[in-house]
Design a protein around this motif. Structure first.
Motif, PDB file in Angstrom:
ATOM      1  N   SER A 262       0.968  -1.227  -0.154  1.00 26.78           N
ATOM      2  CA  SER A 262       0.070  -0.004   0.089  1.00 26.78           C
ATOM      3  C   SER A 262       0.901   1.028   0.117  1.00 26.78           C
ATOM      4  CB  SER A 262      -0.513  -0.081   0.820  1.00 26.78           C
ATOM      5  OG  SER A 262      -1.413  -0.658   1.191  1.00 26.78           O
ATOM      6  N   LEU A 263       2.112   1.158   0.505  1.00 24.11           N
ATOM      7  CA  LEU A 263       2.613   1.978   0.446  1.00 24.11           C
ATOM      8  C   LEU A 263       3.538   2.912  -0.481  1.00 24.11           C
ATOM      9  CD1 LEU A 263       5.202   1.918   3.849  1.00 24.11           C
ATOM     10  CD2 LEU A 263       3.314   3.535   3.392  1.00 24.11           C
ATOM     11  N   ALA A 264       3.671   1.636  -0.969  1.00 25.24           N
ATOM     12  CA  ALA A 264       4.564   1.585  -2.753  1.00 25.24           C
ATOM     13  C   ALA A 264       4.066   2.080  -3.291  1.00 25.24           C
ATOM     14  CB  ALA A 264       5.490   0.389  -2.153  1.00 25.24           C
ATOM     15  N   VAL A 265       2.695   1.640  -3.793  1.00 27.66           N
ATOM     16  CA  VAL A 265       1.705   1.679  -4.459  1.00 27.66           C
ATOM     17  C   VAL A 265       1.209   3.640  -4.096  1.00 27.66           C
ATOM     18  CG1 VAL A 265      -1.012   1.751  -5.234  1.00 27.66           C
ATOM     19  CG2 VAL A 265       0.734  -0.569  -4.974  1.00 27.66           C
ATOM     20  N   SER A 266       0.602   4.083  -3.243  1.00 26.00           N
ATOM     21  CA  SER A 266       0.442   5.105  -2.948  1.00 26.00           C
ATOM     22  C   SER A 266       1.646   6.429  -3.140  1.00 26.00           C
ATOM     23  CB  SER A 266       0.092   5.338  -1.810  1.00 26.00           C
ATOM     24  OG  SER A 266       0.806   4.730  -0.390  1.00 26.00           O
ATOM     25  N   VAL A 267       2.960   6.116  -2.930  1.00 27.57           N
ATOM     26  CA  VAL A 267       4.077   6.514  -2.934  1.00 27.57           C
ATOM     27  C   VAL A 267       4.501   7.968  -4.307  1.00 27.57           C
ATOM     28  CG1 VAL A 267       6.554   7.931  -3.072  1.00 27.57           C
ATOM     29  CG2 VAL A 267       5.134   6.770  -0.531  1.00 27.57           C
TER      30      VAL A 267
ATOM     31  N   LEU B 278       1.204  10.496  -4.613  1.00 29.24           N
ATOM     32  CA  LEU B 278       1.515  11.456  -3.526  1.00 29.24           C
ATOM     33  C   LEU B 278       2.181  12.935  -4.580  1.00 29.24           C
ATOM     34  CD1 LEU B 278       1.828  10.473  -0.125  1.00 29.24           C
ATOM     35  CD2 LEU B 278       0.012  10.898  -1.104  1.00 29.24           C
ATOM     36  N   TRP B 279       2.994  12.116  -5.651  1.00 22.22           N
ATOM     37  CA  TRP B 279       4.598  13.489  -6.155  1.00 22.22           C
ATOM     38  C   TRP B 279       3.127  13.950  -7.606  1.00 22.22           C
ATOM     39  CZ3 TRP B 279       9.089  15.184  -5.235  1.00 22.22           C
ATOM     40  CH2 TRP B 279       9.482  14.562  -4.244  1.00 22.22           C
ATOM     41  N   ARG B 280       1.739  13.176  -7.566  1.00 26.33           N
ATOM     42  CA  ARG B 280       1.822  14.003  -8.934  1.00 26.33           C
ATOM     43  C   ARG B 280       0.394  15.161  -8.873  1.00 26.33           C
ATOM     44  NH1 ARG B 280      -0.609   8.627 -11.961  1.00 26.33           N
ATOM     45  NH2 ARG B 280      -0.924  10.459 -13.661  1.00 26.33           N
ATOM     46  N   PRO B 281       0.836  15.717  -9.673  1.00 30.42           N
ATOM     47  CA  PRO B 281      -0.672  17.049  -9.702  1.00 30.42           C
ATOM     48  C   PRO B 281      -1.785  16.860  -9.246  1.00 30.42           C
ATOM     49  CG  PRO B 281      -0.197  17.212 -11.191  1.00 30.42           C
ATOM     50  CD  PRO B 281       0.793  15.703 -10.881  1.00 30.42           C
ATOM     51  N   LEU B 282      -2.320  15.641  -8.210  1.00 33.68           N
ATOM     52  CA  LEU B 282      -3.772  15.521  -8.253  1.00 33.68           C
ATOM     53  C   LEU B 282      -4.960  16.508  -7.888  1.00 33.68           C
ATOM     54  CD1 LEU B 282      -3.470  11.689  -7.033  1.00 33.68           C
ATOM     55  CD2 LEU B 282      -3.473  12.351  -9.362  1.00 33.68           C
TER      56      LEU B 282
ATOM     57  N   PHE C  49       6.467  11.861   1.958  1.00 34.48           N
ATOM     58  CA  PHE C  49       6.335  13.766   2.889  1.00 34.48           C
ATOM     59  C   PHE C  49       7.348  14.405   1.958  1.00 34.48           C
ATOM     60  CE2 PHE C  49       9.272  16.720   4.727  1.00 34.48           C
ATOM     61  CZ  PHE C  49       8.205  16.961   4.907  1.00 34.48           C
ATOM     62  N   LEU C  50       8.126  14.064   0.636  1.00 32.64           N
ATOM     63  CA  LEU C  50       8.509  14.929   0.584  1.00 32.64           C
ATOM     64  C   LEU C  50       7.369  15.359  -1.192  1.00 32.64           C
ATOM     65  CD1 LEU C  50      12.089  13.598  -0.831  1.00 32.64           C
ATOM     66  CD2 LEU C  50      11.218  15.893   1.141  1.00 32.64           C
ATOM     67  N   GLY C  51       6.872  14.068  -1.235  1.00 33.71           N
ATOM     68  CA  GLY C  51       5.796  14.737  -2.355  1.00 33.71           C
ATOM     69  C   GLY C  51       4.490  15.212  -1.937  1.00 33.71           C
ATOM     70  N   LEU C  52       4.115  14.985  -0.191  1.00 30.39           N
ATOM     71  CA  LEU C  52       2.629  15.936   0.335  1.00 30.39           C
ATOM     72  C   LEU C  52       3.153  17.102   0.337  1.00 30.39           C
ATOM     73  CD1 LEU C  52       0.988  13.040   2.687  1.00 30.39           C
ATOM     74  CD2 LEU C  52       0.563  14.573   0.702  1.00 30.39           C
ATOM     75  N   SER C  53       4.404  17.536   0.872  1.00 32.41           N
ATOM     76  CA  SER C  53       4.951  18.782   1.144  1.00 32.41           C
ATOM     77  C   SER C  53       4.809  19.612  -0.313  1.00 32.41           C
ATOM     78  CB  SER C  53       6.615  19.099   1.885  1.00 32.41           C
ATOM     79  OG  SER C  53       6.259  17.835   2.716  1.00 32.41           O
ATOM     80  N   HIS C  54       5.202  18.933  -1.287  1.00 34.80           N
ATOM     81  CA  HIS C  54       5.583  19.937  -2.331  1.00 34.80           C
ATOM     82  C   HIS C  54       4.005  19.718  -2.668  1.00 34.80           C
ATOM     83  CE1 HIS C  54       6.028  19.205  -6.824  1.00 34.80           C
ATOM     84  NE2 HIS C  54       5.936  19.837  -6.405  1.00 34.80           N
ATOM     85  N   ALA C  55       3.298  19.058  -2.962  1.00 38.30           N
ATOM     86  CA  ALA C  55       1.854  19.601  -2.971  1.00 38.30           C
ATOM     87  C   ALA C  55       0.798  20.949  -2.233  1.00 38.30           C
ATOM     88  CB  ALA C  55       0.853  18.367  -2.806  1.00 38.30           C
ATOM     89  N   LEU C  56       1.446  20.321  -1.201  1.00 39.85           N
ATOM     90  CA  LEU C  56       1.319  21.542   0.226  1.00 39.85           C
ATOM     91  C   LEU C  56       1.368  22.970  -0.763  1.00 39.85           C
ATOM     92  CD1 LEU C  56      -0.266  22.695   2.512  1.00 39.85           C
ATOM     93  CD2 LEU C  56       1.602  22.571   3.301  1.00 39.85           C
TER      94      LEU C  56
ATOM     95  N   LEU D 136      -5.914  13.608  -3.703  1.00 39.11           N
ATOM     96  CA  LEU D 136      -4.721  12.996  -2.724  1.00 39.11           C
ATOM     97  C   LEU D 136      -4.648  12.822  -1.317  1.00 39.11           C
ATOM     98  CD1 LEU D 136      -1.574  14.599  -3.249  1.00 39.11           C
ATOM     99  CD2 LEU D 136      -2.586  16.508  -1.961  1.00 39.11           C
ATOM    100  N   LEU D 137      -5.835  13.352  -1.292  1.00 41.50           N
ATOM    101  CA  LEU D 137      -6.298  13.010   0.414  1.00 41.50           C
ATOM    102  C   LEU D 137      -6.953  11.226   0.346  1.00 41.50           C
ATOM    103  CD1 LEU D 137      -8.142  16.075   1.603  1.00 41.50           C
ATOM    104  CD2 LEU D 137      -5.432  15.088   2.157  1.00 41.50           C
ATOM    105  N   ALA D 138      -7.321  10.892  -0.781  1.00 39.52           N
ATOM    106  CA  ALA D 138      -7.919   9.544  -1.197  1.00 39.52           C
ATOM    107  C   ALA D 138      -6.295   8.618  -1.506  1.00 39.52           C
ATOM    108  CB  ALA D 138      -8.450   9.370  -2.470  1.00 39.52           C
ATOM    109  N   TYR D 139      -4.878   8.347  -1.550  1.00 38.41           N
ATOM    110  CA  TYR D 139      -3.809   8.212  -1.473  1.00 38.41           C
ATOM    111  C   TYR D 139      -3.631   8.840  -1.139  1.00 38.41           C
ATOM    112  CZ  TYR D 139      -4.430   6.865  -6.720  1.00 38.41           C
ATOM    113  OH  TYR D 139      -5.390   6.988  -8.073  1.00 38.41           O
ATOM    114  N   SER D 140      -3.482   9.349   0.327  1.00 40.54           N
ATOM    115  CA  SER D 140      -2.825   9.846   1.371  1.00 40.54           C
ATOM    116  C   SER D 140      -3.873   8.257   2.322  1.00 40.54           C
ATOM    117  CB  SER D 140      -2.636  10.977   1.877  1.00 40.54           C
ATOM    118  OG  SER D 140      -2.920  10.822   2.896  1.00 40.54           O
ATOM    119  N   SER D 141      -5.051   8.582   2.165  1.00 41.89           N
ATOM    120  CA  SER D 141      -5.294   7.225   2.478  1.00 41.89           C
ATOM    121  C   SER D 141      -5.436   6.144   2.640  1.00 41.89           C
ATOM    122  CB  SER D 141      -6.533   6.937   2.858  1.00 41.89           C
ATOM    123  OG  SER D 141      -7.802   8.505   2.599  1.00 41.89           O
ATOM    124  N   LEU D 142      -4.265   5.851   1.408  1.00 41.36           N
ATOM    125  CA  LEU D 142      -4.240   4.407   0.854  1.00 41.36           C
ATOM    126  C   LEU D 142      -2.929   4.082   1.948  1.00 41.36           C
ATOM    127  CD1 LEU D 142      -4.215   2.297  -0.898  1.00 41.36           C
ATOM    128  CD2 LEU D 142      -2.929   2.935  -2.294  1.00 41.36           C
TER     129      LEU D 142
END
Lengths: 490, 204
Positions: free
Chosen positions: A288-293, A296-300, A425-432, A305-311
């Motif tokens: 699940s971690l490997a699929v979600s990460v 988290l780097w894509r402009p969703l 973490f880096l993906g979500l920080s970038h998205a933020l 984005l929150l849904a993939y964070s749930s994964l």
């Protein structure tokens, strides 16, 4: 007395669902639903207090229902997210339009389905029997699928249909496992599938058959928990559902179904052995971690984005349960609570965000800080917490789970998870940063909807709750609460 | 039991192969009938259990198919939704999946090995139907084929599965079929067809 409160818990939201159907207007439906939600939350809070004060013991044990520490923790999640969901629902419905059910009756049917869904979610942590748990989980599917497609849009219908079909098929596989398990314990009526009865029978069960039943049950439930690779419905359902329903799905439904998988594991552990259990949960967790990460780097879009964070977060919880030591379970408790607060706030923030920038429903939010400080602030609190930026309690919980993995000799698992979490973490920080300050998003402040001001209040509340949780996290290892969740070990 | 299992699996293959939703609905109704008769014949004359098995037969073989036929009437298709794959391909894929699954399934601890294989085959056929068929109602029939597989295993368990659980599962099944029927109607209203391939807009 406690037994009466246990029965009242689902009865109040079911009665609210019935009453709301009689409402002559949407406004009256809003009021009935809010009143019912407050009573429901009060009943749930009473049970949570009873469960947690009895820790590490069990307050009530019955054939069908029980009240223990795990019930208290997960009931608190469902009650809190449901109450806030009921409070913010009018803000969503005010601008929801015709939807599936037509404008006139949309509030009525929304609240009826909401309360039935909530009733099942509140009851599940109290259930003492695997078969009853299955029936309730399947029951949540019918009500929540209608809510996912509430807007009636083509995309919402697609998401709702996918959710209905995939989770029903998954639960069919889980039911196959339950039948195999029932045959393995030698029958004896529905009570044979109670957690205590299964635990008592486990030492004498045939390992191979029990393992097969366990794998079928957990793989089937995984489709509902949203673990990879059976998570396909999750991003669609979370992004298309009304924001309060997305919060209930992500912060309450997924963890509560996870609780049922966890209780099954605890009951069958004497038959299966720690290694087999670990392999199943750690496998789902890492995958699940490997699929979600990468997502988290894509402009969703925000909710996607929150849904993939749930994964990602369901993956961390799977790792914690798979490791299973008291430190890991302490991390799981902190993670459950922190995720519920941050994720709910994130979904509730979608209400003003989509009012202020409707394009954010289909593309990544950009430059929100330029037109709404309150919405931007809520996004920052939510995403920074979900990314596990210190002092977020999710940082503490992730460190606890990783350290517990190392301590349990699972260095490779902990190292892989640490790398994936760092990338997440880096993906979500970038998205933020992009969401707050980036791109050429909408400009000018414009009128601030009421929901933006309400979300500002929720953000302040969430900050206090998250910081309090971070402080409490350090006291959790060795506590009665963790002892109650691990059967005495702390 | 072996003849009943063979008939159930053959009907499951039929659901994957036939083009018309009404024909597939009749095949699933026949599965319900066979399962109901098998369940009654195994109850051995105990009146309470016979009543439960009878009620399950009526719902599986008549009530649920009736709900599906009503849903089909509300969603008329001008032309049949063309399958993306030929009948031969669908049957070949389904046969391969079933053979691999049955061969890989260890003993499940139920005395009747034929029923174990039949149950696994039906669950696989149900999943395969959902994957390869495009119309919403046919995908729903796939779910029912899979559920019939689970019910076959429940019947084969020595002493049967408790009536409370069987009735609870049936209640949930009717609930899901009702909601799925409403979905099929809404999808048809929105896109002018029950073809779920027309709903493929959500991608990352």
């Amino acid at each position: 007395m406690t037994e009466a409160i246990l029965i009242a818990l689902p009865a109040v939201p079911v009665a609210t669902a019935g009453l709301v159907l009689l409402a002559p207007s949407g406004r009256v439906a809003d009021r009935i639903a809010l009143g019912g939600a407050n009573v429901t939350a009060a009943v749930a809070t009473t049970l949570v207090v009873l469960a947690l004060t009895a820790a590490p013991g069990v307050e009530v044990t019955g054939d069908w229902l029980q009240l223990d520490v795990a019930s208290g923790v997960f009931l608190a999640l469902a009650a809190a997210v449901g109450l806030v969901g009921a409070i913010v629902s009018p803000a969503y419905l005010r601008h929801a339009g015709r939807g599936w059910f037509g404008e006139r009756r949309s509030h009525v049917y929304y609240y009826a389905a909401f309360n039935l869904f909530w009733a099942a979610l509140l009851t599940l942590p109290l259930v003492a029997n695997l078969a009853l748990a299955w029936l309730l989980i399947e029951g949540t599917t019918a009500a929540s699928a209608l809510l996912v497609s509430f807007s009636g849009k083509r995309s919402a219908l697609e998401a709702g249909w996918k959710y209905l079909v995939l989770t029903t098929l998954g639960l069919g596989v889980a039911l196959l496992g339950i039948v195999v398990l029932y045959a393995a314990v030698g029958g004896g009526g529905p009570g044979a599938l109670g957690w205590d009865a299964l635990a008592a029978a486990a030492p004498s069960l045939r390992r191979q058959t029990t393992l097969y039943a366990f794998v079928l049950v957990v793989v089937g439930l995984a489709a509902k928990i949203g673990w990879a690779p059976v998570h396909n419905w999750l991003p669609d359902a979370h992004s298309e559902a009304p924001a309060p329903i997305s919060a209930l799905l992500s912060a309450a439904l997924l963890p509560i179904v996870l609780l049922i998988a966890w209780r099954t594991e605890l009951a069958l552990a004497p038959a299966l052995g720690q290694t087999a259990i670990r392999e199943v949960f750690l496998g789902f967790g890492l995958l699940s971690l490997a699929v979600s990460v990468p997502f988290l780097w894509r402009p969703l879009p925000w909710k996607r984005l929150l849904a993939y964070s749930s994964l990602e977060h369901m993956g961390i919880l799977a790792l914690g349960i798979g490791i299973g030591t008291p430190l890991a379970i302490a991390g799981v408790v902190v993670h459950l609570a922190g995720h519920a607060i941050a994720k709910s706030l994130g979904f509730f923030t979608a209400i003003p965000l989509l009012r202020q920038d409707p394009w954010a429903a289909r593309r990544a939010a950009r430059g929100v800080a330029r037109f709404s400080s309150s919405t931007a602030g809520a996004m920052a609190v939510s995403l920074a917490s979900l990314a596990a930026l210190p002092p977020s309690p999710l940082f503490v919980s992730e460190v606890m789970v990783l350290l517990a993995g190392i301590d349990a000799g699972l260095l490779g698992v902990s190292a892989s998870a640490a790398v994936l979490l760092a990338l997440g973490f880096l993906g979500l920080s970038h998205a933020l940063l992009e969401g707050l300050f980036g791109g050429r998003g909408k400009r000018g402040t414009g009128p601030s909807p009421r929901s933006a001001r309400a979300v500002a209040g929720l953000s302040a509340f969430a900050v206090v709750a998250l910081l309090a949780l971070t402080a409490a996290a350090f006291a959790l290892p060795g506590s009665d609460l963790v002892r109650g969740l691990t059967g005495g070990a702390a | 039991m072996s003849a009943a299992v063979a008939a159930l699996v053959a009907l499951g293959f039929g659901v994957i192969a036939v083009r018309r939703r009404s024909h597939a609905t009749v095949l699933v109704a026949l599965q319900g009938l066979i399962l109901g008769v098998t369940a009654i014949s195994r109850e051995g004359g105990e009146s309470g259990a016979m009543a439960v098995a009878g009620a399950i037969l009526i719902i599986r073989a008549a009530a649920i198919p009736l709900l599906l036929l009503l849903a089909r009437r509300r969603t008329p298709e001008r032309t049949l939704v063309a399958p993306t794959t030929s009948v031969a391909t669908r049957l070949l894929v389904a046969t391969a999946v079933v053979l691999v699954a049955v061969a890989a399934t260890p003993p499940l601890g139920i005395a009747d090995r034929v029923a174990e294989h039949g149950a696994v085959a039906l669950v696989c056929l149900g999943i395969a139907t959902v994957v390869v068929r495009r119309p919403a109602l046919l995908q729903l029939l796939g779910i029912l084929v899979a559920e019939n597989g689970v019910y076959l295993l429940a019947i084969a368990v020595s002493g049967g599965v408790p009536a409370a659980i069987e009735l609870g599962v049936l209640f949930d099944l009717v609930l899901v079929v009702t909601v799925a029927g409403a979905f099929a109607g809404k999808i048809h209203e929105r896109v002018g067809s029950g073809d779920t391939d027309l709903l493929r807009g959500l991608r990352d």
